[in-house]
Design a protein around this motif. Structure first.
Motif, PDB file in Angstrom:
ATOM      1  N   PHE A 171       0.827  -1.210   0.000  1.00  8.21           N
ATOM      2  CA  PHE A 171       0.000   0.000   0.000  1.00  8.21           C
ATOM      3  C   PHE A 171       0.860   1.258   0.000  1.00  8.21           C
ATOM      4  N   SER A 172       2.030   1.175   0.605  1.00  6.98           N
ATOM      5  CA  SER A 172       2.927   2.345   0.649  1.00  6.98           C
ATOM      6  C   SER A 172       3.431   2.745  -0.734  1.00  6.98           C
ATOM      7  N   ASP A 173       3.264   1.875  -1.737  1.00  8.41           N
ATOM      8  CA  ASP A 173       3.692   2.212  -3.102  1.00  8.41           C
ATOM      9  C   ASP A 173       2.678   3.106  -3.818  1.00  8.41           C
ATOM     10  N   PHE A 174       1.472   3.212  -3.283  1.00  4.20           N
ATOM     11  CA  PHE A 174       0.381   3.936  -3.954  1.00  4.20           C
ATOM     12  C   PHE A 174       0.137   5.285  -3.300  1.00  4.20           C
ATOM     13  N   PRO A 175      -0.314   6.271  -4.099  1.00  3.28           N
ATOM     14  CA  PRO A 175      -0.389   6.272  -5.561  1.00  3.28           C
ATOM     15  C   PRO A 175       1.007   6.359  -6.174  1.00  3.28           C
ATOM     16  N   PHE A 176       1.124   5.967  -7.430  1.00  5.18           N
ATOM     17  CA  PHE A 176       2.438   5.950  -8.072  1.00  5.18           C
ATOM     18  C   PHE A 176       3.001   7.354  -8.274  1.00  5.18           C
ATOM     19  N   VAL A 177       2.106   8.321  -8.547  1.00  5.21           N
ATOM     20  CA  VAL A 177       2.552   9.707  -8.778  1.00  5.21           C
ATOM     21  C   VAL A 177       2.677  10.425  -7.443  1.00  5.21           C
ATOM     22  N   ARG A 178       3.849  10.978  -7.171  1.00  2.52           N
ATOM     23  CA  ARG A 178       4.092  11.684  -5.902  1.00  2.52           C
ATOM     24  C   ARG A 178       4.290  13.190  -6.099  1.00  2.52           C
ATOM     25  N   GLU A 179       4.619  13.610  -7.331  1.00  5.02           N
ATOM     26  CA  GLU A 179       4.834  15.037  -7.602  1.00  5.02           C
ATOM     27  C   GLU A 179       3.983  15.448  -8.798  1.00  5.02           C
ATOM     28  N   ILE A 180       3.061  16.384  -8.572  1.00  2.00           N
ATOM     29  CA  ILE A 180       2.179  16.855  -9.630  1.00  2.00           C
ATOM     30  C   ILE A 180       2.983  17.541 -10.731  1.00  2.00           C
ATOM     31  N   ASN A 181       2.656  17.199 -11.997  1.00  2.00           N
ATOM     32  CA  ASN A 181       3.251  17.813 -13.193  1.00  2.00           C
ATOM     33  C   ASN A 181       4.738  17.511 -13.376  1.00  2.00           C
ATOM     34  N   GLN A 182       5.329  16.662 -12.531  1.00  6.55           N
ATOM     35  CA  GLN A 182       6.736  16.301 -12.670  1.00  6.55           C
ATOM     36  C   GLN A 182       6.827  14.980 -13.425  1.00  6.55           C
ATOM     37  N   ILE A 183       7.327  15.034 -14.660  1.00  7.19           N
ATOM     38  CA  ILE A 183       7.337  13.846 -15.516  1.00  7.19           C
ATOM     39  C   ILE A 183       8.550  12.981 -15.198  1.00  7.19           C
ATOM     40  N   MET A 229       0.309  -0.949 -13.112  1.00  7.51           N
ATOM     41  CA  MET A 229      -0.149  -2.117 -12.359  1.00  7.51           C
ATOM     42  C   MET A 229      -1.199  -2.832 -13.196  1.00  7.51           C
ATOM     43  N   SER A 230      -0.911  -4.096 -13.551  1.00  2.14           N
ATOM     44  CA  SER A 230      -1.800  -4.795 -14.462  1.00  2.14           C
ATOM     45  C   SER A 230      -1.901  -6.259 -14.072  1.00  2.14           C
ATOM     46  N   ALA A 244     -17.239  -0.726  -7.917  1.00  3.23           N
ATOM     47  CA  ALA A 244     -15.892  -0.151  -7.882  1.00  3.23           C
ATOM     48  C   ALA A 244     -15.143  -0.533  -6.606  1.00  3.23           C
ATOM     49  N   ASP A 245     -15.862  -0.727  -5.524  1.00  4.37           N
ATOM     50  CA  ASP A 245     -15.235  -1.099  -4.260  1.00  4.37           C
ATOM     51  C   ASP A 245     -14.411  -2.379  -4.383  1.00  4.37           C
ATOM     52  N   LEU A 246     -14.766  -3.256  -5.322  1.00  2.00           N
ATOM     53  CA  LEU A 246     -14.162  -4.581  -5.425  1.00  2.00           C
ATOM     54  C   LEU A 246     -13.129  -4.689  -6.539  1.00  2.00           C
ATOM     55  N   THR A 247     -12.899  -3.616  -7.296  1.00  2.00           N
ATOM     56  CA  THR A 247     -12.146  -3.762  -8.546  1.00  2.00           C
ATOM     57  C   THR A 247     -10.857  -2.946  -8.600  1.00  2.00           C
ATOM     58  N   GLY A 248     -10.315  -2.570  -7.425  1.00  2.00           N
ATOM     59  CA  GLY A 248      -9.040  -1.865  -7.418  1.00  2.00           C
ATOM     60  C   GLY A 248      -7.898  -2.784  -7.830  1.00  2.00           C
ATOM     61  N   PRO A 249      -6.744  -2.202  -8.198  1.00  2.00           N
ATOM     62  CA  PRO A 249      -6.437  -0.776  -8.208  1.00  2.00           C
ATOM     63  C   PRO A 249      -7.111  -0.059  -9.371  1.00  2.00           C
ATOM     64  N   TYR A 250      -7.000   1.270  -9.392  1.00  2.00           N
ATOM     65  CA  TYR A 250      -7.833   2.088 -10.260  1.00  2.00           C
ATOM     66  C   TYR A 250      -7.035   2.865 -11.299  1.00  2.00           C
ATOM     67  N   PHE A 251      -7.765   3.332 -12.320  1.00  2.00           N
ATOM     68  CA  PHE A 251      -7.269   4.031 -13.508  1.00  2.00           C
ATOM     69  C   PHE A 251      -6.647   3.037 -14.491  1.00  2.00           C
ATOM     70  N   HIS A 252      -6.390   3.520 -15.696  1.00  2.00           N
ATOM     71  CA  HIS A 252      -5.865   2.639 -16.749  1.00  2.00           C
ATOM     72  C   HIS A 252      -4.472   2.124 -16.427  1.00  2.00           C
ATOM     73  N   GLY A 287      -3.583   1.518 -13.128  1.00  2.00           N
ATOM     74  CA  GLY A 287      -3.653   0.866 -11.825  1.00  2.00           C
ATOM     75  C   GLY A 287      -2.848   1.565 -10.755  1.00  2.00           C
ATOM     76  N   SER A 288      -2.766   2.888 -10.815  1.00  2.00           N
ATOM     77  CA  SER A 288      -1.838   3.632  -9.960  1.00  2.00           C
ATOM     78  C   SER A 288      -2.435   4.106  -8.646  1.00  2.00           C
ATOM     79  N   ALA A 289      -3.722   3.883  -8.423  1.00  2.00           N
ATOM     80  CA  ALA A 289      -4.371   4.267  -7.164  1.00  2.00           C
ATOM     81  C   ALA A 289      -4.936   3.019  -6.505  1.00  2.00           C
ATOM     82  N   ALA A 290      -4.722   2.886  -5.201  1.00  2.00           N
ATOM     83  CA  ALA A 290      -5.104   1.662  -4.497  1.00  2.00           C
ATOM     84  C   ALA A 290      -6.482   1.740  -3.856  1.00  2.00           C
ATOM     85  N   THR A 291      -6.961   2.934  -3.510  1.00  2.00           N
ATOM     86  CA  THR A 291      -8.242   3.069  -2.818  1.00  2.00           C
ATOM     87  C   THR A 291      -9.122   4.098  -3.523  1.00  2.00           C
TER      88      THR A 291
END
Length: 737
Positions: free
Chosen positions: A129-141, A147-148, A604-612, A614-618
């Motif tokens: 869980f500590s790995d999520f979300p994958f993005v930690r800095e907004i707009n920083q590429i 996650m698939s 949706a409660d049962l189908t995490g992780p989320y987004f195309h 899989g970068s969000a856990a909850t």
């Protein structure tokens, strides 16, 4: 003007929401009378065939040396999704060079630039869980993983063997999916596996990029976008090629892709013109060996009270007491499977790969007379079975197939579609409130407040609209009785304040930078755009002649979505911009790069992780993402959906919104009651060839409770209100553009 708060079901209906048990009756079904025998027995056989094939491990490659063979269900076994946590990362091989070619072409011509290095975890490691979300800095590429779902080990395909669940494959090196100590592990898909439950309602186009066409051509995913696709039909004493385009069938189009994917279910190395083909799968599952056919689900148990297969169950022995061939012949008209004295010989193969893990194979065919041996015994094997022989996909002239084998992709696609059409979660706690106006165990005052946020301040309904809670739904496409959509291309002011056209139901919401995965902006097998919007302007501006029907191309509204801006000169005053009415300069722009299909939110409660990716856990992480205005609003501004901007939700509003999303649960899904019951299944728990596995028991129509099993829960078992390690720079701003 202050939005009206939602207090009653009628208030929700004013915004297009509804109890799904009523709304689903409005979804059109494909007319299969041309293909199926008349009567209910044929429909029953089609459904039985579909459920068996979806769960059957023998459909996939593998199954030897401790490697669990891949079923379609291997990536959709828990509430139609995949909750595994080990060896489930792809380093993002869909990335392209970020070099857009103007407002219409955009990234259509972008060359592949795959990222092959892992950031979150290394191959075969577990996420936490500590790995999520994958993005930690907004707009920083920075490089980001996906996650698939893990599939097969990279192997060269040699052949399938009749009535043998194990394909003949030859292991090869894998430059990406190899651990730090040099161990090769299973490959992982480059996009998060979407759920299959409710897909029949939620998908006019299927897959995240919509490449699974609403018209099924019987062969591959691309429908009308592959003008050369054809099936074979016995007519007037001969076998002839026939073009088919079955409307309202994106699920059939979707179904025929994973079994031949070298990432998901099949051995094969497409870059050296090596792939397993559909006739090869048909040969394995339909042809006898020493007079005996393969047993469907022969490595799995089927509950005696399975809602579809119970009457056929061999329990306590594995499998069912029929054959795939018998089910096909019971369901389909004989002209599609009875080839008589003829056989199909394949003369050549052509493999096209538009993106990694997206190969498409075209087979050249000729019709030949059956040999005397084949006429005596229909299951006669003509090709050698020496493991040292060259792969048959590199020497296709040696392959001869019966008509039923050659058309197996047609049977497979329509059967899986029939099964998935039964997987509708239309008794959620929210549905129960909508039909009764009475609070229940899952929908109370706080969930109602969350619904109000969903509709008003959160603006969620703008993309997740309708009873299906997605604008990508079959009903929102408003197709006529021939399947042609009336509401597919929309003119709208985008996130940068400028107008463009885009594909309805597909949005760039700034989860990842646009060039990390161009999604709907990708290409089909002819090199033409997947996107109808881009197809329309490519044709109009003579950038490319589109060699197929542009779905929705003549139905672009003549006035923009906000009702203020003319899109074309509507000469015939029909309210649309037809092909003879060019778009005005204001709309000579396409905003589809980086756009992904909007998933429905039910269960949706049962189908995490989320987004195309899989970068969000909850679900709370998802809500925080939207409240922040996305992750990459600045880099994606040319294609960004205008609703992606900071919301200013309070903590109570966020919590209540999450509670509403949880209220979209259906107890039948949580407990796997009919129609969500299933055969047993063995799936890989690690990526190693002989690693640990997860044994999923067979569940009958009464669900998990009689077996003493707990209900399906959230991903990682984490409370959906957990925020986790959220980005430091928490508000996405485009002011610096």
């Amino acid at each position: 003007m202050t939005p009206q708060s939602i207090a009653t079901p009628n208030d929700a209906r004013e915004h297009g929401l509804e109890d799904l048990s009523k709304a689903k009756l409005k979804v059109p079904q494909a007319d299969l009378s041309q293909f199926l025998k008349p009567g209910e027995d044929a429909k029953k056989a089609l459904l039985q065939l579909g459920k068996a094939l979806f769960w059957a491990q023998e459909v996939g490659s593998g199954g030897s040396a401790g490697i669990p063979a891949q079923a379609c269900a291997s990536c959709h076994f828990a509430a139609g999704a995949d909750p595994r946590i080990q060896n489930q990362l792809n380093p993002n091989i869909t990335q392209v060079i970020n070099d857009p070619q103007g407002p219409i072409i955009g990234l259509h011509k972008a060359e592949a630039n795959p990222d092959t290095t892992f950031q979150v975890r290394q191959p075969n490691q577990k996420v936490r869980f500590s790995d999520f979300p994958f993005v930690r800095e907004i707009n920083q590429i920075v490089n980001l993983d996906v996650m698939s779902s893990q599939g097969v080990l990279r192997s060269e395909f040699i052949r399938t063997i009749p009535a043998n669940p194990n394909d003949d494959c030859r292991p090869v090196d894998d430059p990406v999916f190899t651990t730090l100590n040099g161990m090769k592990v299973r490959r992982v898909e480059p996009r998060h596996s979407p759920k299959v439950i409710n897909a029949a309602l939620e998908s006019f186009f299927s897959f995240w990029d919509g490449r699974a066409n609403p018209f099924f051509n019987g062969v591959n995913s691309f429908g009308v976008q592959d003008p050369d696709a054809h099936i074979l039909v016995a007519k007037n004493g001969d076998i002839v090629k026939e073009r088919i385009d079955i409307p309202f069938s994106s699920l059939a189009s979707q179904a025929v892709s994973p079994p031949i994917s070298d990432f998901e279910m099949s051995c094969g190395v497409p870059e050296i013109n090596n792939m397993r083909t559909w006739p090869e799968i048909g040969k394995k599952l339909l042809r006898k060996r020493n007079g005996t056919p393969i047993v469907p689900l022969g490595m799995q148990l089927v509950a005696i009270n399975d809602s579809v297969l119970g009457d056929l169950s061999n329990y306590p022995a594995p499998g069912i007491n029929t054959t795939y061939s018998k089910l096909i012949k019971k369901a389909f008209r004989p002209q599609y499977w009875r080839g008589g004295k003829f056989r199909v010989a394949f003369t050549d193969t052509e493999i096209q790969t538009t993106l990694p893990a997206r190969p498409n194979v075209s087979l050249g065919t000729r019709i030949v007379d059956a040999t005397p041996e084949e006429l005596i015994e229909e299951d006669f094997v003509t090709e050698p079975e020496n493991a040292n022989s060259p792969p048959l996909t590199q020497n296709p002239r040696g392959q001869r197939f019966s008509l039923i084998e050659a058309n197996f992709s047609l049977f497979f696609g329509l059967a899986l579609q029939a099964y998935q059409q039964t997987l509708i979660s239309d008794n959620t706690w929210f549905d129960q409130w909508m039909r009764s106006d009475t609070f229940n165990k899952g929908f109370g005052k706080e969930e109602l407040k969350g619904l109000d946020v969903f509709v008003n301040k959160g603006r969620c309904i703008n993309c997740h609209g309708g009873p299906e809670l997605t604008k990508a739904s079959v009903s929102n496409a408003q197709a006529d009785n021939k399947g042609n959509p009336q509401n597919l291309i929309e003119p709208m002011k985008m996130g940068d304040g400028r107008f463009a056209i885009y594909d309805n139901g597909f949005y760039n919401i700034g989860v990842t930078p646009t060039f990390f995965d161009i999604g709907r902006g990708g290409r089909g097998p002819t090199g033409a755009p997947l996107s109808s919007s881009r197809q329309r302007l490519f044709q109009e501006k003579n950038i490319m002649k589109i060699p197929f029907q542009i779905l929705g191309g003549a139905k672009i509204p003549a006035i923009s979505e906000d009702g203020n801006e003319p899109v074309c000169k509507d000469n015939n005053n029909d309210g649309f911009c037809g092909f003879d009415e060019p778009l005005l300069d204001t709309f000579q722009r396409v905003a589809v790069d980086g756009s992904m299909k909007t998933p429905g939110l039910r269960i949706a409660d049962l189908t995490g992780p989320y987004f195309h990716d899989g970068s969000a856990a909850t679900l709370r992480q998802v809500v925080e993402f939207y409240d922040n205005g996305g992750n990459f609003c600045h880099p994606n501004i040319d294609n960004l959906d205008p609703d992606i901007r900071p919301l200013g939700l309070t903590d109570d509003e966020k919590q209540n919104l999450v509670k509403f999303l949880i209220a979209l649960n259906d107890d039948r899904v949580r407990f796997e009651k009919a129609p969500f019951d299933h055969p047993s299944l063995t799936v890989a728990d690690s990526g190693k060839a002989n690693g640990s596995v997860i044994e999923i028991p067979a569940v009958g129509r009464e669900g998990r409770q009689p077996l003493g099993l707990e209900p399906i829960g959230a991903f990682l078992g984490i409370n959906q209100q957990e925020v986790g390690n959220f980005p430091v720079n928490s508000i996405c701003s485009t002011n610096s553009r």
